[in-house]
Every structure is written in C-alpha cells, then in structure tokens.
Enzyme design. Structure first.
Site, PDB file in Angstrom:
ATOM      1  N   ASP A 280      48.473  23.668  10.909  1.00 45.33           N
ATOM      2  CA  ASP A 280      48.406  23.658   9.620  1.00 45.33           C
ATOM      3  C   ASP A 280      46.883  24.522   8.984  1.00 45.33           C
ATOM      4  O   ASP A 280      46.154  24.409   9.769  1.00 45.33           O
ATOM      5  CB  ASP A 280      48.005  22.202   8.815  1.00 45.33           C
ATOM      6  CG  ASP A 280      49.127  21.110   9.628  1.00 45.33           C
ATOM      7  OD1 ASP A 280      50.149  21.780   9.292  1.00 45.33           O
ATOM      8  OD2 ASP A 280      48.896  20.336   9.745  1.00 45.33           O
TER       9      ASP A 280
ATOM     10  N   THR B 197      45.975  19.924  17.587  1.00 47.73           N
ATOM     11  CA  THR B 197      45.892  20.135  16.316  1.00 47.73           C
ATOM     12  C   THR B 197      46.368  18.267  15.822  1.00 47.73           C
ATOM     13  O   THR B 197      46.365  17.286  16.727  1.00 47.73           O
ATOM     14  CB  THR B 197      47.729  19.974  15.686  1.00 47.73           C
ATOM     15  OG1 THR B 197      47.843  20.277  14.071  1.00 47.73           O
ATOM     16  CG2 THR B 197      48.960  19.388  16.672  1.00 47.73           C
ATOM     17  N   THR B 198      46.444  17.953  14.593  1.00 46.64           N
ATOM     18  CA  THR B 198      45.880  16.536  14.762  1.00 46.64           C
ATOM     19  C   THR B 198      47.344  16.480  14.140  1.00 46.64           C
ATOM     20  O   THR B 198      47.400  14.732  13.587  1.00 46.64           O
ATOM     21  CB  THR B 198      44.871  16.274  13.644  1.00 46.64           C
ATOM     22  OG1 THR B 198      45.302  16.788  12.321  1.00 46.64           O
ATOM     23  CG2 THR B 198      43.628  16.455  14.160  1.00 46.64           C
ATOM     24  N   THR B 199      47.984  17.137  13.500  1.00 51.88           N
ATOM     25  CA  THR B 199      49.753  16.761  12.950  1.00 51.88           C
ATOM     26  C   THR B 199      50.420  16.093  13.744  1.00 51.88           C
ATOM     27  O   THR B 199      50.072  16.440  14.708  1.00 51.88           O
ATOM     28  CB  THR B 199      50.136  18.096  12.072  1.00 51.88           C
ATOM     29  OG1 THR B 199      51.092  17.608  11.201  1.00 51.88           O
ATOM     30  CG2 THR B 199      50.780  18.896  13.454  1.00 51.88           C
TER      31      THR B 199
ATOM     32  N   ASP C  34      45.685  26.089  16.459  1.00 50.49           N
ATOM     33  CA  ASP C  34      45.785  24.948  15.479  1.00 50.49           C
ATOM     34  C   ASP C  34      46.736  25.145  14.797  1.00 50.49           C
ATOM     35  O   ASP C  34      47.524  26.138  15.244  1.00 50.49           O
ATOM     36  CB  ASP C  34      44.649  25.075  14.635  1.00 50.49           C
ATOM     37  CG  ASP C  34      44.093  23.762  13.373  1.00 50.49           C
ATOM     38  OD1 ASP C  34      45.402  22.813  13.565  1.00 50.49           O
ATOM     39  OD2 ASP C  34      44.540  24.669  12.348  1.00 50.49           O
TER      40      ASP C  34
ATOM     41  N   GLY D  29      47.554  12.490   8.692  1.00 47.05           N
ATOM     42  CA  GLY D  29      47.578  12.168   7.249  1.00 47.05           C
ATOM     43  C   GLY D  29      47.294  10.877   6.964  1.00 47.05           C
ATOM     44  O   GLY D  29      47.446  10.237   6.005  1.00 47.05           O
TER      45      GLY D  29
ATOM     46  N   LYS E  97      56.953  10.785   4.524  1.00 47.22           N
ATOM     47  CA  LYS E  97      56.552  11.770   4.228  1.00 47.22           C
ATOM     48  C   LYS E  97      56.768  13.150   5.235  1.00 47.22           C
ATOM     49  O   LYS E  97      57.190  14.773   5.316  1.00 47.22           O
ATOM     50  CB  LYS E  97      54.539  12.041   4.209  1.00 47.22           C
ATOM     51  CG  LYS E  97      54.044  13.442   4.267  1.00 47.22           C
ATOM     52  CD  LYS E  97      53.913  13.416   5.569  1.00 47.22           C
ATOM     53  CE  LYS E  97      53.418  15.609   4.935  1.00 47.22           C
ATOM     54  NZ  LYS E  97      52.274  15.781   7.191  1.00 47.22           N
TER      55      LYS E  97
ATOM     56  N   GLU F 166      49.757  23.662   3.997  1.00 45.43           N
ATOM     57  CA  GLU F 166      49.079  22.721   3.600  1.00 45.43           C
ATOM     58  C   GLU F 166      49.841  22.558   2.161  1.00 45.43           C
ATOM     59  O   GLU F 166      50.150  21.293   1.681  1.00 45.43           O
ATOM     60  CB  GLU F 166      47.808  22.395   3.570  1.00 45.43           C
ATOM     61  CG  GLU F 166      47.323  22.590   5.105  1.00 45.43           C
ATOM     62  CD  GLU F 166      46.650  20.525   5.419  1.00 45.43           C
ATOM     63  OE1 GLU F 166      48.152  19.720   5.038  1.00 45.43           O
ATOM     64  OE2 GLU F 166      46.879  20.603   6.763  1.00 45.43           O
TER      65      GLU F 166
ATOM     66  N   HIS G 204      53.952   7.550   5.814  1.00 43.86           N
ATOM     67  CA  HIS G 204      53.697   8.745   7.256  1.00 43.86           C
ATOM     68  C   HIS G 204      55.176   9.200   6.958  1.00 43.86           C
ATOM     69  O   HIS G 204      55.468  10.423   7.530  1.00 43.86           O
ATOM     70  CB  HIS G 204      52.593   8.694   7.514  1.00 43.86           C
ATOM     71  CG  HIS G 204      51.890  10.045   8.736  1.00 43.86           C
ATOM     72  ND1 HIS G 204      52.043   9.907   9.469  1.00 43.86           N
ATOM     73  CD2 HIS G 204      51.198  10.665   8.386  1.00 43.86           C
ATOM     74  CE1 HIS G 204      51.933  10.242  10.232  1.00 43.86           C
ATOM     75  NE2 HIS G 204      51.273  11.232   9.172  1.00 43.86           N
ATOM     76  N   ARG G 205      55.674   8.416   8.076  1.00 49.56           N
ATOM     77  CA  ARG G 205      56.636   8.075   8.600  1.00 49.56           C
ATOM     78  C   ARG G 205      57.477   9.482   7.586  1.00 49.56           C
ATOM     79  O   ARG G 205      58.872  10.005   7.443  1.00 49.56           O
ATOM     80  CB  ARG G 205      57.765   7.033   8.916  1.00 49.56           C
ATOM     81  CG  ARG G 205      57.260   6.522  10.374  1.00 49.56           C
ATOM     82  CD  ARG G 205      58.315   5.089  10.495  1.00 49.56           C
ATOM     83  NE  ARG G 205      59.461   4.489   9.983  1.00 49.56           N
ATOM     84  CZ  ARG G 205      57.459   3.340   9.720  1.00 49.56           C
ATOM     85  NH1 ARG G 205      57.094   3.287  10.239  1.00 49.56           N
ATOM     86  NH2 ARG G 205      57.851   2.286   8.847  1.00 49.56           N
TER      87      ARG G 205
END
Length: 262
Positions: free
Chosen positions: A13, A128-130, A11, A55, A91, A20, A88-89
């Site tokens: 993050d 990962t989900t990031t 993973d 996110g 960020k 985080e 989100h972009r």
C-alpha cells in the site's frame, strides 16, 4: 556463493500502488455505512489514522481516540472485537471489488522494475501489513498476466505477532527467502515501513513517497524518491543520489546495496 543484490522486498500500500486514499479509505467508509454506522473517514482524517498500521488496529485506534463513547450493539455483534472483525471482512470485499474493476493502477515504474528484476534473476518478495486477499487482487488486476507468481514470498496480514513499525514481517520474509538482509533492497513508502525494515537490518532501503507520506522524515533511509519513474517520467531524489539515472532501475538498486553493505 552468490553475492550482491539477490532480492527486492516490496511493501504494497503506497509502494506498489497508491491504494490508501482512493482504495482502502472508501472501502472502509462503505463497510461503515453498510453496518449503519455514522463513521466517515475523510481524506485528512485517514491520513492521521495511517500512523497506525493494520486495518483492525486502525479501527480500534479510531474508537479510542475519536469515539470513546461508542458502545457496540450486542444484538448484532457479541462485542467490539466481533464488530471490527466483521467490518474488516466487508472492507476487504469492497476493496477487492474496486481492484477487480481496475480502479487502482500500479505506480509509475513498478511494473518496469519488476520485469527488469525478473529478467535478471533477482528474486521478488512482499512484506506488508495488508491482507493476502488485497495483495492477490492488486496483482491479479495488473496489466501483466501471472504477476502474482513472480513473487517467491508474500508475507502479508496477521502472519506475525507485531505489525510495522515492528520488524517482524521483514524478518519473516528474510527467513522465507533464506537470505541475509545484506543481499536485499527493501522498497517502502512510509516512516513505519522504514522503521520496520531498518529493525530487520534492511539498511539498503529505497523510499518512494506516496500521497500520504511525502511530508514524512524517513530517518535512516539512504535513498528517497518521489516515484520509481519511467523513460520520459523521471524520478526526483529528495535524499541520496540516482547517479545520473533518469529513473530507479536495477543498477541504481545495486549501487544502493553496495554503498550500504560494500
């Protein structure tokens, strides 16, 4: 046919780096302020929001739970989805800029373990989900030239339909590695990550608790430590056994895989 431990799946993050609290959270807040929104995610609130992975999904959850009265200004954005996509972009751009300044180091023991695995011919992957941009920026800022290229597979972001705790991202990673779950060890830091890994059959699972997850339960994970550790900075096991080792090295992970899969 090669047997034993063949790959480590990380993973990002909270696992590769404790990103985080001091990375993603202030980047979200910067994007909110830039858009003229009065949203602010405190350390405590962000800890609650981390129960939702992704996110964009986190922002939708925030609106539903904390700002149900919110109405998007249609003069600036077509709808709430367009606003969330924009936020989100931005960020991500704020977060990447922070990484490029070297503000978020890899966690203790991560680079040591990566070097050890690479030297031993153990393959490396990320699940990962990031976003892919976040992964690239983190690895590019690490004190190891070319670290990004050490990872054979980087499964990140919206490449699967369901994010953690669904197993989709790990299933995709295993398919791209062309390996069974029994040949791998997954390294995670959260309950959602543990559920995702176990759902994909990755029962040889190491948890390195992070600042936001140290109180979580991690049911089903056979080995839980506070960090990977280094010589002189030992890891402490909250569950499972390091076998007398001072820190998590490749031999600890080989034993973990063998204990689970034989």
């Amino acid at each position: 046919m090669q047997t034993g431990l063949q790959a480590l799946i990380f993973d990002v993050d909270g696992t590769l780096a404790d990103t985080e609290r001091d990375g993603h959270r202030p980047a979200f807040n910067a994007a909110f302020a830039e858009a003229g929104l009065d949203w602010h995610w405190s350390v405590e609130l962000y800890g609650e929001l981390l129960a939702v992975t992704g996110g964009k999904e986190r922002m939708r959850h925030y609106l539903a739970q904390y700002r149900p009265e919110f109405e998007c200004d249609k003069r600036a954005y077509a709808d709430v989805d367009a606003l969330i996509a924009h936020l989100h972009r931005r960020k991500t751009e704020h977060y990447v800029a922070r990484l490029e300044k070297g503000g978020i180091p890899l966690r203790t023991g991560v680079l040591r373990l990566l070097r050890e695995a690479r030297a031993a011919g153990v393959r490396l992957a990320i699940a990962t989900t990031t976003t892919p941009e976040n992964v690239t920026a983190l690895l590019a800022a690490a004190p190891q030239p070319g670290l990004l290229d050490w990872f054979e597979v980087i499964a990140a972001g919206d490449v699967v339909r369901e994010k953690k705790p669904a197993p989709d991202i790990f299933e995709l990673t295993l398919a791209q590695l062309n390996l069974p779950a029994s040949a791998c060890v997954a390294i995670e830091d959260s309950e959602n990550g543990v559920r995702a890994a176990l759902g994909a059959g990755l029962e040889a699972l190491l948890v390195t608790t992070s600042s936001y997850t140290e109180q979580q339960d991690f049911a089903g994970a056979p080995l839980v430590v506070d960090q990977l550790g280094e010589p002189g900075a030992p890891a402490t096991a909250a569950r499972g056994d390091l076998g007398g080792a001072e820190y998590v090295d490749l031999e600890v992970l080989r034993r973990l895989r063998a204990q689970v899969f034989g």
